[in-house]
Motif scaffolding. Structure first.
Motif, mmCIF file in Angstrom:
data_model
loop_
_atom_site.group_PDB
_atom_site.id
_atom_site.type_symbol
_atom_site.label_atom_id
_atom_site.label_comp_id
_atom_site.label_asym_id
_atom_site.label_seq_id
_atom_site.Cartn_x
_atom_site.Cartn_y
_atom_site.Cartn_z
ATOM 1 N N GLN A 4 -19.693 31.551 -29.241
ATOM 2 C CA GLN A 4 -18.970 31.235 -28.009
ATOM 3 C C GLN A 4 -17.607 30.653 -28.348
ATOM 4 O O GLN A 4 -17.465 29.879 -29.308
ATOM 5 C CB GLN A 4 -19.737 30.236 -27.137
ATOM 6 N N ILE A 5 -16.614 31.039 -27.552
ATOM 7 C CA ILE A 5 -15.288 30.424 -27.611
ATOM 8 C C ILE A 5 -14.982 29.915 -26.215
ATOM 9 O O ILE A 5 -15.061 30.680 -25.233
ATOM 10 C CB ILE A 5 -14.211 31.421 -28.068
ATOM 11 N N PHE A 6 -14.645 28.640 -26.094
ATOM 12 C CA PHE A 6 -14.367 28.042 -24.784
ATOM 13 C C PHE A 6 -13.073 27.241 -24.867
ATOM 14 O O PHE A 6 -12.909 26.395 -25.762
ATOM 15 C CB PHE A 6 -15.517 27.133 -24.345
ATOM 16 N N ILE A 7 -12.155 27.508 -23.937
ATOM 17 C CA ILE A 7 -10.880 26.791 -23.868
ATOM 18 C C ILE A 7 -10.649 26.396 -22.419
ATOM 19 O O ILE A 7 -10.764 27.236 -21.514
ATOM 20 C CB ILE A 7 -9.702 27.654 -24.370
ATOM 21 N N GLU A 8 -10.327 25.120 -22.189
ATOM 22 C CA GLU A 8 -10.064 24.634 -20.839
ATOM 23 C C GLU A 8 -8.880 23.681 -20.850
ATOM 24 O O GLU A 8 -8.735 22.853 -21.753
ATOM 25 C CB GLU A 8 -11.297 23.927 -20.257
ATOM 26 N N ALA A 9 -8.038 23.805 -19.825
ATOM 27 C CA ALA A 9 -6.878 22.930 -19.669
ATOM 28 C C ALA A 9 -6.752 22.542 -18.207
ATOM 29 O O ALA A 9 -7.189 23.273 -17.308
ATOM 30 C CB ALA A 9 -5.604 23.622 -20.149
ATOM 31 N N ASP A 10 -6.165 21.371 -17.970
ATOM 32 C CA ASP A 10 -5.873 20.957 -16.601
ATOM 33 C C ASP A 10 -4.405 20.544 -16.498
ATOM 34 O O ASP A 10 -3.631 20.739 -17.435
ATOM 35 C CB ASP A 10 -6.822 19.845 -16.135
ATOM 36 N N PHE A 11 -4.037 19.985 -15.370
ATOM 37 C CA PHE A 11 -2.645 19.626 -15.117
ATOM 38 C C PHE A 11 -2.465 18.113 -15.086
ATOM 39 O O PHE A 11 -1.508 17.609 -14.508
ATOM 40 C CB PHE A 11 -2.182 20.254 -13.798
ATOM 41 N N TRP A 12 -3.384 17.401 -15.728
ATOM 42 C CA TRP A 12 -3.338 15.941 -15.742
ATOM 43 C C TRP A 12 -2.420 15.489 -16.886
ATOM 44 O O TRP A 12 -2.845 14.885 -17.856
ATOM 45 C CB TRP A 12 -4.747 15.373 -15.920
ATOM 46 N N SER A 13 -1.154 15.772 -16.727
ATOM 47 C CA SER A 13 -0.176 15.450 -17.759
ATOM 48 C C SER A 13 0.987 14.710 -17.125
ATOM 49 O O SER A 13 1.374 14.976 -15.979
ATOM 50 C CB SER A 13 0.324 16.717 -18.463
ATOM 51 N N SER A 14 1.560 13.772 -17.869
ATOM 52 C CA SER A 14 2.696 12.995 -17.374
ATOM 53 C C SER A 14 4.029 13.672 -17.666
ATOM 54 O O SER A 14 5.075 13.182 -17.280
ATOM 55 C CB SER A 14 2.689 11.598 -18.015
ATOM 56 N N THR A 15 4.009 14.822 -18.343
ATOM 57 C CA THR A 15 5.228 15.541 -18.692
ATOM 58 C C THR A 15 5.404 16.733 -17.764
ATOM 59 O O THR A 15 4.602 17.668 -17.783
ATOM 60 C CB THR A 15 5.176 16.031 -20.152
ATOM 61 N N GLY A 57 0.819 -1.203 0.000
ATOM 62 C CA GLY A 57 0.000 0.000 0.000
ATOM 63 C C GLY A 57 0.853 1.253 0.000
ATOM 64 O O GLY A 57 2.037 1.232 0.380
ATOM 65 N N TYR A 58 0.259 2.383 -0.393
ATOM 66 C CA TYR A 58 1.009 3.635 -0.475
ATOM 67 C C TYR A 58 0.067 4.822 -0.286
ATOM 68 O O TYR A 58 -1.152 4.719 -0.435
ATOM 69 C CB TYR A 58 1.742 3.759 -1.811
ATOM 70 N N PHE A 59 0.702 5.978 0.028
ATOM 71 C CA PHE A 59 -0.002 7.246 0.167
ATOM 72 C C PHE A 59 0.399 8.161 -0.987
ATOM 73 O O PHE A 59 1.537 8.146 -1.442
ATOM 74 C CB PHE A 59 0.354 7.902 1.503
ATOM 75 N N ASN A 60 -0.555 8.981 -1.455
ATOM 76 C CA ASN A 60 -0.260 9.941 -2.510
ATOM 77 C C ASN A 60 -1.088 11.203 -2.284
ATOM 78 O O ASN A 60 -2.226 11.135 -1.805
ATOM 79 C CB ASN A 60 -0.551 9.355 -3.891
ATOM 80 N N MET A 61 -0.486 12.346 -2.607
ATOM 81 C CA MET A 61 -1.176 13.631 -2.514
ATOM 82 C C MET A 61 -0.830 14.428 -3.762
ATOM 83 O O MET A 61 0.324 14.510 -4.162
ATOM 84 C CB MET A 61 -0.742 14.397 -1.263
ATOM 85 N N PHE A 62 -1.849 15.036 -4.408
ATOM 86 C CA PHE A 62 -1.611 15.733 -5.670
ATOM 87 C C PHE A 62 -2.722 16.742 -5.932
ATOM 88 O O PHE A 62 -3.787 16.695 -5.314
ATOM 89 C CB PHE A 62 -1.527 14.741 -6.836
ATOM 90 N N ALA A 63 -2.437 17.653 -6.872
ATOM 91 C CA ALA A 63 -3.417 18.670 -7.277
ATOM 92 C C ALA A 63 -3.576 18.678 -8.787
ATOM 93 O O ALA A 63 -3.893 19.705 -9.386
ATOM 94 C CB ALA A 63 -2.978 20.045 -6.780
ATOM 95 N N ARG A 64 -3.388 17.527 -9.425
ATOM 96 C CA ARG A 64 -3.385 17.446 -10.886
ATOM 97 C C ARG A 64 -4.749 17.703 -11.515
ATOM 98 O O ARG A 64 -4.836 18.054 -12.693
ATOM 99 C CB ARG A 64 -2.895 16.059 -11.332
ATOM 100 N N GLU A 65 -5.823 17.509 -10.739
ATOM 101 C CA GLU A 65 -7.153 17.711 -11.323
ATOM 102 C C GLU A 65 -7.549 19.186 -11.368
ATOM 103 O O GLU A 65 -8.598 19.537 -11.914
ATOM 104 C CB GLU A 65 -8.200 16.914 -10.547
#
Length: 470
Positions: free
Chosen positions: A190-201, A164-172
């Motif tokens: 309408q123009i809509f653009i959205e991005a998140d931080f759910w990236s492996s790079t 088992g392991y613990f993890n903490m993140f703010a990627r969402e």
């Protein structure tokens, strides 16, 4: 003199005729201008009323009047007796609150927290969320950020001995820019653009979620696929949100229109990012699309619920030049929706198809649409995904979401023995809505994973979160 009198009589008759026409149509022209003016004033009045409602909601939130906030956010629970009324789902009850609206829906929708772009007809809003997740995985699942069926270690695999392991993140966490023109008498834009931080790079952490333009009832760009029925997703803390849902986001060209308060339909051409062809014999070539996928959807809504039916048709092919060339048809159907019972409600999403396994979240990226046989032919595989959810409101601030999902794939005989055959996952949470925008909660998850050779694995996870939406 006679000639002059005739001309005079002609001029008089001409003047009288013009005067008659003028007297006839002048009131109509004035009336038309008054109607246009009233329409503009009516639209401005509606916008002012919506802004007043928003200010009243914010004031109630600041004063801690939770009952008033809930009254404004909650949908009506009376019986469906008025045919002209339809279900309105509050954003707080949506796992993905952003909805793609077109035409009159875009004009009439409340656009809170926006500001005018002075010197233009547009308004703009910056939105998004900041979300911190903390989890403990009891069985060492392979994915440390989302609870995936395919990531549960099975017997006989090296990962089965994981601790088992613990993890903490703010990627969402995510942000978006929303710009709209909703001027009466003009085509909505309408123009809509959205991005998140759910990236492996790490060097480029942003990941594009949505980027589209709406012109009237037309949608151009990347957003939810036509068969993604977002209303059927319970409000889960886990990012995978059930892991057996059908759909996702894709580049597309789509027409979407609401017929009336009951019916809405859409038809689009979409890009398949995961063609999903397994090549166990390493034949030359690669998977490709000859044409975009054709997708359609129809929604039916009433005061206490809604249901949607979506279909998807596409052609997959394997292009190996002179050596191998094969094609196969992908066909899938999805039905999903939600039904309110008082303040509580249940959700459902059922997907069935052949050659469409990679469109199911649990199988995405596993080449589960078709297998390239030794003879160089494409053998498509049937897949089924089912998700059921139930939401109970304990009071104005505490809500529990229960979700159970199941996915199964009928694998080809050429499929690898360790490939996924079936799996199930369940979620149970308790969410505390501290304010209109701030929430926290805790969620328990369990999952099961079975491979083609009947190896089995199970996993459990506990996850908490703090989220602020703006």
């Amino acid at each position: 003199m006679i000639h002059t009198n005739r001309n005079t009589r002609k001029i008089s008759r001409f003047s009288l005729t013009n005067l008659a026409f003028l007297l006839m149509f002048l009131p109509l022209a004035v009336l038309s201008q008054e109607v246009d003016s009233l329409r503009i004033e009516n639209q401005l009045l509606k916008e002012q009323l919506k802004r007043m409602d928003e200010l009243e909601l914010r004031l109630a939130d600041l004063e801690g009047d939770k009952g008033k906030v809930q009254e404004k956010l909650a949908p009506e629970t009376i019986s469906d007796t008025t045919k002209s009324e339809m279900l309105v789902i509050p954003d707080v009850e949506m796992r993905e609150p952003h909805q793609v609206l077109t035409g009159d829906e875009l004009v009439e929708e409340n656009f809170p927290a926006s500001w005018p772009m002075f010197g233009s007809e547009y308004r703009m809003k910056i939105g998004g969320r900041v979300k911190l997740d903390m989890l403990y995985d009891f069985n060492g699942s392979n994915d440390r950020y989302q609870f995936l069926i395919s990531g549960i270690p099975v017997e006989g695999s090296p990962e089965y001995a994981n601790r088992g392991y613990f993890n903490m993140f703010a990627r969402e966490s995510r942000f978006n820019i929303d710009m709209r023109r909703a001027t009466p008498g003009k085509v909505p834009l309408q123009i809509f653009i959205e991005a998140d931080f759910w990236s492996s790079t790490d060097s480029f952490p942003f990941r594009l979620r949505h980027a589209y333009i709406i012109v009237g009832n037309w949608i151009f760009g990347q957003t939810w696929t036509t068969t993604s029925i977002m209303e059927s997703i319970p409000n889960l803390i886990d990012f995978a949100a059930g892991d057996a849902l059908y759909g996702g986001r894709a580049a597309q060209l789509k027409y979407q229109n609401r017929i009336n308060d009951k019916w809405k339909w859409a038809l689009g051409l979409e890009m398949m990012d995961y063609i999903g062809i397994d090549n166990p014999f390493d034949l030359p070539g690669r998977s490709s699309l000859g044409l975009p996928a054709l997708a359609g959807r129809i929604d039916y809504s009433w005061k206490t619920g809604m249901v949607a039916l979506g279909v998807n048709l596409a052609q997959m092919r394997w292009d190996g030049g002179d050596s191998v060339y094969a094609t196969a048809v992908q066909l899938a159907a999805v039905i999903g929706g939600r039904q309110y019972i008082g303040k509580d409600y249940f959700t459902y999403n059922i997907a069935m198809g052949k050659g469409s396994g990679d469109n199911i979240m649990a199988l995405t990226g596993s080449n589960s649409n078709a297998v390239l046989t030794p003879e160089g032919e494409l053998e498509t595989m049937p897949a089924i995904a089912v998700v059921f959810g139930f939401v109970h409101k304990w009071n104005d601030q505490f809500t529990s979401n229960l979700s159970v999902a199941y996915t199964t794939l009928d694998p080809s005989v050429y499929r690898a023995p360790e490939s996924m055959k079936a799996g199930a996952v369940g979620h149970l949470n308790l969410i505390f809505q501290a304010t209109q925008r701030l929430s926290t909660g805790i969620e328990y998850m369990w999952g099961e994973h079975r491979t083609k050779n009947n190896d089995f694995g199970g996993a459990n996870r506990l996850q908490t979160m703090v989220k602020f939406e703006f």
